[in-house]
Design a protein around this motif. Sequence first.
Motif, PDB file in Angstrom:
ATOM      1  N   UNK A  72       0.792  -1.233   0.000  1.00 43.94           N
ATOM      2  CA  UNK A  72       0.000   0.000   0.000  1.00 43.94           C
ATOM      3  C   UNK A  72       0.820   1.276   0.000  1.00 43.94           C
ATOM      4  N   UNK A  73       2.121   1.160   0.121  1.00 43.21           N
ATOM      5  CA  UNK A  73       2.983   2.343   0.100  1.00 43.21           C
ATOM      6  C   UNK A  73       2.976   2.953  -1.301  1.00 43.21           C
ATOM      7  N   UNK A  74       2.898   4.286  -1.354  1.00 42.22           N
ATOM      8  CA  UNK A  74       2.951   5.002  -2.626  1.00 42.22           C
ATOM      9  C   UNK A  74       4.227   5.836  -2.683  1.00 42.22           C
ATOM     10  N   UNK A  75       4.853   5.825  -3.850  1.00 44.95           N
ATOM     11  CA  UNK A  75       6.053   6.624  -4.062  1.00 44.95           C
ATOM     12  C   UNK A  75       5.739   7.609  -5.179  1.00 44.95           C
ATOM     13  N   UNK A  76       5.821   8.898  -4.840  1.00 44.64           N
ATOM     14  CA  UNK A  76       5.517   9.969  -5.773  1.00 44.64           C
ATOM     15  C   UNK A  76       6.824  10.552  -6.289  1.00 44.64           C
ATOM     16  N   UNK A  77       6.928  10.731  -7.587  1.00 44.78           N
ATOM     17  CA  UNK A  77       8.105  11.333  -8.202  1.00 44.78           C
ATOM     18  C   UNK A  77       7.679  12.668  -8.815  1.00 44.78           C
ATOM     19  N   UNK A  78       7.911  13.754  -8.075  1.00 47.28           N
ATOM     20  CA  UNK A  78       7.493  15.085  -8.519  1.00 47.28           C
ATOM     21  C   UNK A  78       8.708  15.998  -8.584  1.00 47.28           C
ATOM     22  N   UNK A  79       8.795  16.841  -9.612  1.00 48.55           N
ATOM     23  CA  UNK A  79       9.859  17.850  -9.608  1.00 48.55           C
ATOM     24  C   UNK A  79       9.565  18.899  -8.539  1.00 48.55           C
ATOM     25  N   UNK A  80      10.602  19.525  -8.037  1.00 46.39           N
ATOM     26  CA  UNK A  80      10.441  20.492  -6.943  1.00 46.39           C
ATOM     27  C   UNK A  80      10.432  21.927  -7.442  1.00 46.39           C
ATOM     28  N   UNK A  81       9.979  22.132  -8.661  1.00 52.60           N
ATOM     29  CA  UNK A  81       9.988  23.474  -9.233  1.00 52.60           C
ATOM     30  C   UNK A  81       8.806  24.328  -8.793  1.00 52.60           C
ATOM     31  N   UNK A  82       7.855  23.732  -8.070  1.00 53.12           N
ATOM     32  CA  UNK A  82       6.670  24.479  -7.653  1.00 53.12           C
ATOM     33  C   UNK A  82       6.188  23.944  -6.303  1.00 53.12           C
ATOM     34  N   UNK A  83       6.252  24.763  -5.258  1.00 52.78           N
ATOM     35  CA  UNK A  83       5.852  24.286  -3.934  1.00 52.78           C
ATOM     36  C   UNK A  83       4.352  24.012  -3.825  1.00 52.78           C
ATOM     37  N   UNK A  84       3.547  24.494  -4.776  1.00 49.16           N
ATOM     38  CA  UNK A  84       2.106  24.203  -4.752  1.00 49.16           C
ATOM     39  C   UNK A  84       1.836  22.711  -4.940  1.00 49.16           C
ATOM     40  N   UNK A  85       2.715  22.016  -5.659  1.00 48.01           N
ATOM     41  CA  UNK A  85       2.545  20.582  -5.919  1.00 48.01           C
ATOM     42  C   UNK A  85       2.670  19.736  -4.654  1.00 48.01           C
ATOM     43  N   UNK A  86       3.345  20.270  -3.651  1.00 45.82           N
ATOM     44  CA  UNK A  86       3.585  19.472  -2.444  1.00 45.82           C
ATOM     45  C   UNK A  86       2.779  19.941  -1.236  1.00 45.82           C
ATOM     46  N   UNK A  87       2.024  21.002  -1.389  1.00 45.64           N
ATOM     47  CA  UNK A  87       1.315  21.589  -0.243  1.00 45.64           C
ATOM     48  C   UNK A  87       0.308  20.654   0.412  1.00 45.64           C
ATOM     49  N   UNK A  88      -0.345  19.803  -0.343  1.00 46.37           N
ATOM     50  CA  UNK A  88      -1.400  18.973   0.247  1.00 46.37           C
ATOM     51  C   UNK A  88      -0.918  17.579   0.632  1.00 46.37           C
ATOM     52  N   UNK A  89       0.353  17.299   0.497  1.00 49.93           N
ATOM     53  CA  UNK A  89       0.850  15.951   0.766  1.00 49.93           C
ATOM     54  C   UNK A  89       0.914  15.655   2.261  1.00 49.93           C
ATOM     55  N   UNK A  90       0.718  14.398   2.581  1.00 52.70           N
ATOM     56  CA  UNK A  90       0.782  13.895   3.946  1.00 52.70           C
ATOM     57  C   UNK A  90       1.800  12.753   3.914  1.00 52.70           C
ATOM     58  N   UNK A  91       3.075  13.075   4.123  1.00 49.45           N
ATOM     59  CA  UNK A  91       4.176  12.159   3.843  1.00 49.45           C
ATOM     60  C   UNK A  91       4.660  11.373   5.053  1.00 49.45           C
ATOM     61  N   UNK A  92       5.217  10.191   4.747  1.00 51.42           N
ATOM     62  CA  UNK A  92       5.972   9.436   5.741  1.00 51.42           C
ATOM     63  C   UNK A  92       7.470   9.623   5.517  1.00 51.42           C
ATOM     64  N   UNK A  93       7.863  10.029   4.289  1.00 52.39           N
ATOM     65  CA  UNK A  93       9.280  10.239   3.978  1.00 52.39           C
ATOM     66  C   UNK A  93       9.416  11.098   2.728  1.00 52.39           C
ATOM     67  N   UNK A  94      10.576  11.752   2.624  1.00 55.41           N
ATOM     68  CA  UNK A  94      10.915  12.437   1.376  1.00 55.41           C
ATOM     69  C   UNK A  94      12.407  12.332   1.131  1.00 55.41           C
TER      70      UNK A  94
END
Length: 151
Positions: free
Chosen positions: A58-80
């Motif tokens: 059930x673990x999900x791994x997201x691969x997102x570029x970090x060029x826009x902080x809006x893309x990560x604002x709603x995330x609820x992470x266990x790791x980065x």
Amino acid sequence: MAEIVDHCLTTPNGVVLVTAPNMRQLEKTAMKEFFNQMPDELITDFNKSKSIAKLYNGCEVLFFPSDDDQKIRSLNLTAFLIEEASGVKYQIFVELQNRLRNTNAIDYKRDNDNNIILDSDGQPIILRNRLIGIVCSNPDVNWIRTNFLLE
């Protein structure tokens, strides 16, 4: 990357973000290494258009570029993991630290009925905290040098 793979395998229903300054760098470095280290049989789905890998537990791994902080604002992470962090804005790092809040990475002390046991201050007793943030970069430049080496 070995720490991220280990985290994924030991954190059921975790949410992990792997990021780099842009998608090309991400594909050439961290994504390539992740898929080299993660056994194919443990990946149940990879949505290439969304850049999300789902694992057997059930673990999900997201691969997102970090060029826009809006893309990560709603995330609820266990790791980065931030690859090539010298090219990432400090604000992205701060935002990712704030996103490390998914309790699937925390093991609490429980009673026989599986209720979380609280300490004398009413706070849950934590047995193990697996929330992690990893920064990979040359430490001689910008915010990495200032915040990690000089503080």
